[in-house]
Design a protein around this motif. Sequence first.
Motif, PDB file in Angstrom:
ATOM      1  N   UNK A  58      13.510 -17.893   1.986  1.00  0.00           N
ATOM      2  CA  UNK A  58      12.073 -17.644   1.949  1.00  0.00           C
ATOM      3  C   UNK A  58      11.572 -17.744   0.513  1.00  0.00           C
ATOM      4  N   UNK A  59      10.546 -18.541   0.317  1.00  0.00           N
ATOM      5  CA  UNK A  59       9.946 -18.695  -0.994  1.00  0.00           C
ATOM      6  C   UNK A  59       9.431 -17.347  -1.484  1.00  0.00           C
ATOM      7  N   UNK A  60       9.829 -16.883  -2.672  1.00  0.00           N
ATOM      8  CA  UNK A  60       9.306 -15.616  -3.198  1.00  0.00           C
ATOM      9  C   UNK A  60       7.783 -15.639  -3.292  1.00  0.00           C
ATOM     10  N   UNK A  61       7.197 -14.510  -3.018  1.00  0.00           N
ATOM     11  CA  UNK A  61       5.737 -14.397  -2.920  1.00  0.00           C
ATOM     12  C   UNK A  61       5.039 -14.825  -4.205  1.00  0.00           C
ATOM     13  N   UNK A  62       5.568 -14.410  -5.338  1.00  0.00           N
ATOM     14  CA  UNK A  62       4.904 -14.700  -6.611  1.00  0.00           C
ATOM     15  C   UNK A  62       5.027 -16.164  -7.019  1.00  0.00           C
ATOM     16  N   UNK A  63       5.828 -16.938  -6.289  1.00  0.00           N
ATOM     17  CA  UNK A  63       5.924 -18.368  -6.579  1.00  0.00           C
ATOM     18  C   UNK A  63       4.881 -19.184  -5.809  1.00  0.00           C
ATOM     19  N   UNK A  64       4.233 -18.557  -4.839  1.00  0.00           N
ATOM     20  CA  UNK A  64       3.263 -19.290  -4.036  1.00  0.00           C
ATOM     21  C   UNK A  64       2.057 -19.661  -4.887  1.00  0.00           C
ATOM     22  N   UNK A  65       1.748 -20.952  -4.917  1.00  0.00           N
ATOM     23  CA  UNK A  65       0.641 -21.468  -5.711  1.00  0.00           C
ATOM     24  C   UNK A  65      -0.592 -21.605  -4.819  1.00  0.00           C
ATOM     25  N   UNK A  66      -1.753 -21.210  -5.340  1.00  0.00           N
ATOM     26  CA  UNK A  66      -2.999 -21.352  -4.588  1.00  0.00           C
ATOM     27  C   UNK A  66      -3.141 -20.306  -3.500  1.00  0.00           C
ATOM     28  N   UNK A  67      -4.026 -20.578  -2.535  1.00  0.00           N
ATOM     29  CA  UNK A  67      -4.316 -19.682  -1.404  1.00  0.00           C
ATOM     30  C   UNK A  67      -4.623 -18.266  -1.891  1.00  0.00           C
ATOM     31  N   UNK A  68      -5.497 -18.165  -2.885  1.00  0.00           N
ATOM     32  CA  UNK A  68      -5.820 -16.860  -3.469  1.00  0.00           C
ATOM     33  C   UNK A  68      -6.471 -15.926  -2.459  1.00  0.00           C
ATOM     34  N   UNK A  69      -7.370 -16.457  -1.620  1.00  0.00           N
ATOM     35  CA  UNK A  69      -8.035 -15.613  -0.633  1.00  0.00           C
ATOM     36  C   UNK A  69      -7.050 -15.079   0.399  1.00  0.00           C
ATOM     37  N   UNK A  70      -6.113 -15.928   0.808  1.00  0.00           N
ATOM     38  CA  UNK A  70      -5.102 -15.515   1.774  1.00  0.00           C
ATOM     39  C   UNK A  70      -4.257 -14.380   1.202  1.00  0.00           C
ATOM     40  N   UNK A  71      -3.789 -14.558  -0.013  1.00  0.00           N
ATOM     41  CA  UNK A  71      -2.948 -13.546  -0.643  1.00  0.00           C
ATOM     42  C   UNK A  71      -3.717 -12.252  -0.870  1.00  0.00           C
ATOM     43  N   UNK A  72      -4.979 -12.369  -1.295  1.00  0.00           N
ATOM     44  CA  UNK A  72      -5.786 -11.173  -1.515  1.00  0.00           C
ATOM     45  C   UNK A  72      -5.982 -10.407  -0.218  1.00  0.00           C
ATOM     46  N   UNK A  73      -6.244 -11.112   0.873  1.00  0.00           N
ATOM     47  CA  UNK A  73      -6.448 -10.446   2.156  1.00  0.00           C
ATOM     48  C   UNK A  73      -5.196  -9.689   2.591  1.00  0.00           C
ATOM     49  N   UNK A  74      -4.028 -10.287   2.446  1.00  0.00           N
ATOM     50  CA  UNK A  74      -2.777  -9.608   2.791  1.00  0.00           C
ATOM     51  C   UNK A  74      -2.597  -8.348   1.960  1.00  0.00           C
ATOM     52  N   UNK A  75      -2.906  -8.436   0.688  1.00  0.00           N
ATOM     53  CA  UNK A  75      -2.721  -7.301  -0.211  1.00  0.00           C
ATOM     54  C   UNK A  75      -3.706  -6.178   0.109  1.00  0.00           C
ATOM     55  N   UNK A  76      -4.950  -6.514   0.382  1.00  0.00           N
ATOM     56  CA  UNK A  76      -5.957  -5.505   0.703  1.00  0.00           C
ATOM     57  C   UNK A  76      -5.610  -4.786   2.007  1.00  0.00           C
ATOM     58  N   UNK A  77      -5.129  -5.534   3.001  1.00  0.00           N
ATOM     59  CA  UNK A  77      -4.767  -4.934   4.281  1.00  0.00           C
ATOM     60  C   UNK A  77      -3.565  -4.001   4.133  1.00  0.00           C
ATOM     61  N   UNK A  78      -2.696  -4.276   3.178  1.00  0.00           N
ATOM     62  CA  UNK A  78      -1.571  -3.382   2.915  1.00  0.00           C
ATOM     63  C   UNK A  78      -2.047  -2.120   2.212  1.00  0.00           C
ATOM     64  N   UNK A  79      -2.910  -2.274   1.234  1.00  0.00           N
ATOM     65  CA  UNK A  79      -3.410  -1.121   0.466  1.00  0.00           C
ATOM     66  C   UNK A  79      -4.215  -0.192   1.358  1.00  0.00           C
ATOM     67  N   UNK A  80      -5.019  -0.758   2.258  1.00  0.00           N
ATOM     68  CA  UNK A  80      -5.871   0.037   3.147  1.00  0.00           C
ATOM     69  C   UNK A  80      -5.570  -0.343   4.598  1.00  0.00           C
ATOM     70  N   UNK A  81      -4.548   0.261   5.214  1.00  0.00           N
ATOM     71  CA  UNK A  81      -4.153  -0.118   6.581  1.00  0.00           C
ATOM     72  C   UNK A  81      -5.283  -0.015   7.598  1.00  0.00           C
ATOM     73  N   UNK A  82      -6.249   0.858   7.366  1.00  0.00           N
ATOM     74  CA  UNK A  82      -7.333   1.025   8.344  1.00  0.00           C
ATOM     75  C   UNK A  82      -8.286  -0.172   8.364  1.00  0.00           C
ATOM     76  N   UNK A  83      -8.072  -1.119   7.467  1.00  0.00           N
ATOM     77  CA  UNK A  83      -8.827  -2.368   7.541  1.00  0.00           C
ATOM     78  C   UNK A  83      -8.595  -3.035   8.895  1.00  0.00           C
ATOM     79  N   UNK A  84      -7.407  -2.875   9.439  1.00  0.00           N
ATOM     80  CA  UNK A  84      -7.173  -3.328  10.798  1.00  0.00           C
ATOM     81  C   UNK A  84      -6.628  -4.732  10.943  1.00  0.00           C
ATOM     82  N   UNK A  85      -6.071  -5.290   9.894  1.00  0.00           N
ATOM     83  CA  UNK A  85      -5.406  -6.569  10.045  1.00  0.00           C
ATOM     84  C   UNK A  85      -6.178  -7.744   9.480  1.00  0.00           C
ATOM     85  N   UNK A  86      -5.486  -8.880   9.441  1.00  0.00           N
ATOM     86  CA  UNK A  86      -6.020 -10.100   8.842  1.00  0.00           C
ATOM     87  C   UNK A  86      -5.861 -11.246   9.827  1.00  0.00           C
TER      88      UNK A  86
END
Length: 321
Positions: free
Chosen positions: A11-39
């Motif tokens: 599996x490609x390490x997460x920090x090596x993924x280039x681009x897709x900033x919105x995708x990565x931000x959404x995953x991170x926000x949903x982890x920080x605040x689980x009550x967001x309810x998913x992505x």
Amino acid sequence: MESILPKSANILPYTLIVGQKQLKLALELAYIAPRIGGVLLSGQRGTGKSTAVRAFTKMMSGKLPVTLPINATEDRVVGGWRIDKLMRSELEPQPGLLKDANSSLLYIDEVNLLDDHIVNIILDVTSTGVLEVQRDGQNEQLLVSFTLVGTMNPEEGGLRPQLLDRFGLMVSVTAETNEDERVKILETVLEFDRAVTEFNSGKSSSYINKALEEDQKRKDVLEKAREKFYSVKMPKNIARNCVKLAAGVKAEGNRGDYIIALAARAYAALQGVEQVTNEHVATVAQLALQHRHPECLQNNQMLWNEKYQQLVTDILNLEGD
């Protein structure tokens, strides 16, 4: 640091993924605040959706995400009895996929093709954090917490508006068109392939080791942000702007107000600051609202155009900043 990449995963390490900033931000926000309810990730095949999800889960939990099959039954999702034991008149509980995903990530590929009833169950558990399992008169309530991620190709059909609205954040994932960025993506994949080949032949890989170290640093940042989430202040004027934005895009109900506020607070926590600002709200506005406006609900197309972006600018009064 000894390289710990499983030979079977690669599996490609997460920090090596280039681009897709919105995708990565959404995953991170949903982890920080689980009550967001998913992505919900909407986009064509080959745009890196699955790669990013697997990499993120591997970084945060050390394992691949629990994946829900399209033909999953309710018993398989929430839990039931083991069939082999039941056929011998023995009762032995069979944990469901939601319990298996506890403290990790539940991944639903092609969620738009999944039975609506199953999707509703999963979204209810995601938003409440409570899994209720009923087996022949027995009622068990379990506390579970996981990051829910669904992917869909809009060309294969959309989600009903009632289900679309239940996902906290939505990302319209597109293929990278910038040539320089595409070259970076290609170079990263080629270098990772070379490093994995060396690793699997018994050699130490400094490239992989360094990437895993960076993943650990990012994991630490996200865990700290999650711990600090509720200590981040939400000024009344910022809360009012969240309401104005949801109303401005004509989002039905109050869920849009709540989600944009949660996402903005999560982003502020990620930035390590003590108070939410209009800039934090502006950063997450599209993620929280693009699937709640009438045009999207009518045809499942992510129509976040200049009209909506200008609305964000005007309501948050960012032009003079």
